[in-house]
Design a protein around this motif. Sequence first.
Motif, PDB file in Angstrom:
ATOM      1  N   LEU A   2      33.281 -37.170  -6.074  1.00  0.00           N
ATOM      2  CA  LEU A   2      32.883 -36.146  -5.121  1.00  0.00           C
ATOM      3  C   LEU A   2      31.932 -36.730  -4.083  1.00  0.00           C
ATOM      4  CD1 LEU A   2      32.947 -33.067  -4.467  1.00  0.00           C
ATOM      5  CD2 LEU A   2      30.932 -32.863  -5.933  1.00  0.00           C
ATOM      6  N   LYS A   4      29.282 -36.316  -0.723  1.00  0.00           N
ATOM      7  CA  LYS A   4      28.244 -35.396  -0.276  1.00  0.00           C
ATOM      8  C   LYS A   4      28.828 -34.375   0.697  1.00  0.00           C
ATOM      9  CE  LYS A   4      23.690 -35.049   1.696  1.00  0.00           C
ATOM     10  NZ  LYS A   4      22.460 -35.683   2.063  1.00  0.00           N
ATOM     11  N   THR A   6      31.878 -33.182   0.820  1.00  0.00           N
ATOM     12  CA  THR A   6      32.666 -32.183   0.101  1.00  0.00           C
ATOM     13  C   THR A   6      31.744 -31.230  -0.656  1.00  0.00           C
ATOM     14  OG1 THR A   6      34.523 -33.700  -0.092  1.00  0.00           O
ATOM     15  CG2 THR A   6      34.502 -31.828  -1.597  1.00  0.00           C
ATOM     16  N   ALA A   7      30.680 -31.772  -1.247  1.00  0.00           N
ATOM     17  CA  ALA A   7      29.719 -30.914  -1.953  1.00  0.00           C
ATOM     18  C   ALA A   7      29.094 -29.912  -0.986  1.00  0.00           C
ATOM     19  CB  ALA A   7      28.647 -31.765  -2.622  1.00  0.00           C
ATOM     20  N   GLU A   8      28.748 -30.367   0.208  1.00  0.00           N
ATOM     21  CA  GLU A   8      28.181 -29.464   1.212  1.00  0.00           C
ATOM     22  C   GLU A   8      29.199 -28.420   1.633  1.00  0.00           C
ATOM     23  OE1 GLU A   8      26.781 -32.143   4.233  1.00  0.00           O
ATOM     24  OE2 GLU A   8      24.940 -32.610   3.124  1.00  0.00           O
ATOM     25  N   MET A  10      31.560 -27.246  -0.286  1.00  0.00           N
ATOM     26  CA  MET A  10      31.636 -26.314  -1.411  1.00  0.00           C
ATOM     27  C   MET A  10      30.508 -25.282  -1.332  1.00  0.00           C
ATOM     28  SD  MET A  10      32.586 -29.008  -4.457  1.00  0.00           S
ATOM     29  CE  MET A  10      32.406 -27.846  -5.794  1.00  0.00           C
ATOM     30  N   VAL A  11      29.292 -25.742  -1.035  1.00  0.00           N
ATOM     31  CA  VAL A  11      28.152 -24.835  -0.914  1.00  0.00           C
ATOM     32  C   VAL A  11      28.426 -23.793   0.167  1.00  0.00           C
ATOM     33  CG1 VAL A  11      25.721 -24.677  -0.221  1.00  0.00           C
ATOM     34  CG2 VAL A  11      26.457 -26.470  -1.813  1.00  0.00           C
TER      35      VAL A  11
END
Length: 166
Positions: A2, A4, A6-8, A10-11
Amino acid sequence: MLTKETAERMVGVLGKLGRALRSSNHRWERLEVGLRRNDLTVLRRLERHGEQRMSDLAEAQCVTASVISRQIASLEHDGLVERRSDPADARVGLIRLSDVGRERLEAVTRRYADVFLAMFSDWDDVEASRMADLISEFADRVAYELDQHVDAHGRPVAAPESLVAP
């Protein structure tokens, strides 16, 4: 792995979903079901986990004992839950889903499913099922991980490396 970015994303997407659900909450309550989302959460918990102590329900709902007590009193008044003394400790009350509550919950579930079927009738069933699995897995992991790092009042117990950005 994952990233950063993609994580952002997702948020952001989860925030968007949360806003959409909150803004439409009043419409869901008017779907002729007559139950608030918080009531449904309690009824579903009782359905899934069986009889519960009031304190366990309060903790699961992240509310105080007085809040859950009023909510249970209302649900009991409507015949949706039943209360009895704990055979192991008569001072403790146990709450369970009544037969009427189970029927009402099943009717609500069918009604919601009908609404989702209409909203997403053009979706592929396999893809929608996979999406439901992913959302469930995501929710379980978030709940578990966050529970590991906060106390009973929701305060961080430490700043775990796994939850701190580099």
